[in-house]
Design a protein around this motif. Sequence first.
Motif, mmCIF file in Angstrom:
data_model
loop_
_atom_site.group_PDB
_atom_site.id
_atom_site.type_symbol
_atom_site.label_atom_id
_atom_site.label_comp_id
_atom_site.label_asym_id
_atom_site.label_seq_id
_atom_site.Cartn_x
_atom_site.Cartn_y
_atom_site.Cartn_z
ATOM 1 N N LEU B 40 12.106 84.298 -12.233
ATOM 2 C CA LEU B 40 11.316 84.369 -13.522
ATOM 3 C C LEU B 40 11.059 82.803 -13.880
ATOM 4 O O LEU B 40 9.996 82.342 -14.386
ATOM 5 N N ALA B 43 8.139 81.540 -11.897
ATOM 6 C CA ALA B 43 6.841 82.094 -12.325
ATOM 7 C C ALA B 43 6.264 81.389 -13.505
ATOM 8 O O ALA B 43 5.054 81.458 -13.769
ATOM 9 N N ALA B 44 7.155 81.292 -14.456
ATOM 10 C CA ALA B 44 6.862 81.111 -15.832
ATOM 11 C C ALA B 44 6.965 79.586 -16.254
ATOM 12 O O ALA B 44 6.701 79.109 -17.127
ATOM 13 N N HIS B 45 6.983 78.763 -14.944
ATOM 14 C CA HIS B 45 7.580 77.326 -15.093
ATOM 15 C C HIS B 45 6.387 76.585 -15.948
ATOM 16 O O HIS B 45 6.790 75.894 -17.002
ATOM 17 N N ASP B 46 5.095 76.497 -15.484
ATOM 18 C CA ASP B 46 4.115 75.962 -16.096
ATOM 19 C C ASP B 46 3.723 76.146 -17.607
ATOM 20 O O ASP B 46 3.970 75.319 -18.404
ATOM 21 N N VAL B 47 4.116 77.683 -17.829
ATOM 22 C CA VAL B 47 4.013 78.090 -19.339
ATOM 23 C C VAL B 47 5.054 77.518 -20.192
ATOM 24 O O VAL B 47 5.052 77.128 -21.188
ATOM 25 N N HIS B 49 6.773 74.900 -19.869
ATOM 26 C CA HIS B 49 6.541 73.345 -20.399
ATOM 27 C C HIS B 49 5.357 73.370 -21.411
ATOM 28 O O HIS B 49 5.863 72.644 -22.201
ATOM 29 N N CYS B 55 13.118 74.037 -20.253
ATOM 30 C CA CYS B 55 12.866 74.665 -19.035
ATOM 31 C C CYS B 55 14.036 74.517 -18.080
ATOM 32 O O CYS B 55 14.554 75.745 -17.444
#
Lengths: 250, 56
Positions: B40, B43-47, B49, B55
């Motif tokens: 998770l 997959a969601a890393h950029d969002v 941040h 994060c």
Amino acid sequence: MTQPTMCATRPASPATKPMLSRILTSALFAGAAAGLIAALLQLVFVQPVLLHAELYESGELVHFGGDVVSAHPELPGMFSDLFRDALSVIFTMLIYTGYALMMIALMSVAEGNGHKIDGRTGVLWGLAGFIAVHLAPGFSLAPEVPGVAAADVAARQIWWFATVAAAGVAMWLIAFGGTLISYVIAAALLLAPHLIGAPEPDVFTGPVPTEIGALFAARAFGIGLAAWVLVGAFAGYFWRHESQRAEAAA
Amino acid sequence: MATQATTASTSRVGILPVMFAVVLGLGVITLTGHVQAAALHDAAHDVRHATGFPCH
């Protein structure tokens, strides 16, 4: 137009079902629409800054090393990693759908108390949401560029949720309190998390230039504001739309 | 008696969908924005941040 069989067996369900399905339907539309636009804005304005920072996080570029580093390195082009970008779009839409669910639930409560809800008043809801969920925690826990030094993630998450909850209650009191004491409580709720202080790192280890970190935080706030105003406006609009349809069908 | 039952149910149906939607929304935010499971998170890393979530 309600189903007579359900009416006969369970009197509560015809009233419950339209209410819940109206919330879910309008939240899905509002969250998907606002999330999609927010994701595209993020990919254009935030993602290049993030990718730039990752060059320093990975050590490919070194700030204040032996060499002078250009501020304009060769970055991966836009949409160069479609899978990564697609995941970002999906998760942004999910996050704003989650916010829309909570916002529309609260909108229905406000409407029940006689407040007008539509696309126009939704803008104010969006601004209040941005302040509660984005600006309030970000005031002490600034949007982090990758590679930045930070305190333990669990501690920061607890502070984040507590701050968002306090600021959310504060915004509700400012909007609907209407008495001096409610404004005083709201101000205290807005100030307290920052007077107590957010979890901070013990030492600074961030390899990313401050110019990139500052730009990242500014862009994150800017896109956050746009996204929240959109989710508020869409939430108000779709809630109004669904309510009118329900009234017409009744 | 019948009137009492109706009043009770209408006041209850007002709050139940609201609470359900709030809990569902909170669940979605927690899952997409805050759960630290590796898949998770990645997959969601950029969002995470870009949205200002804590994060990693």
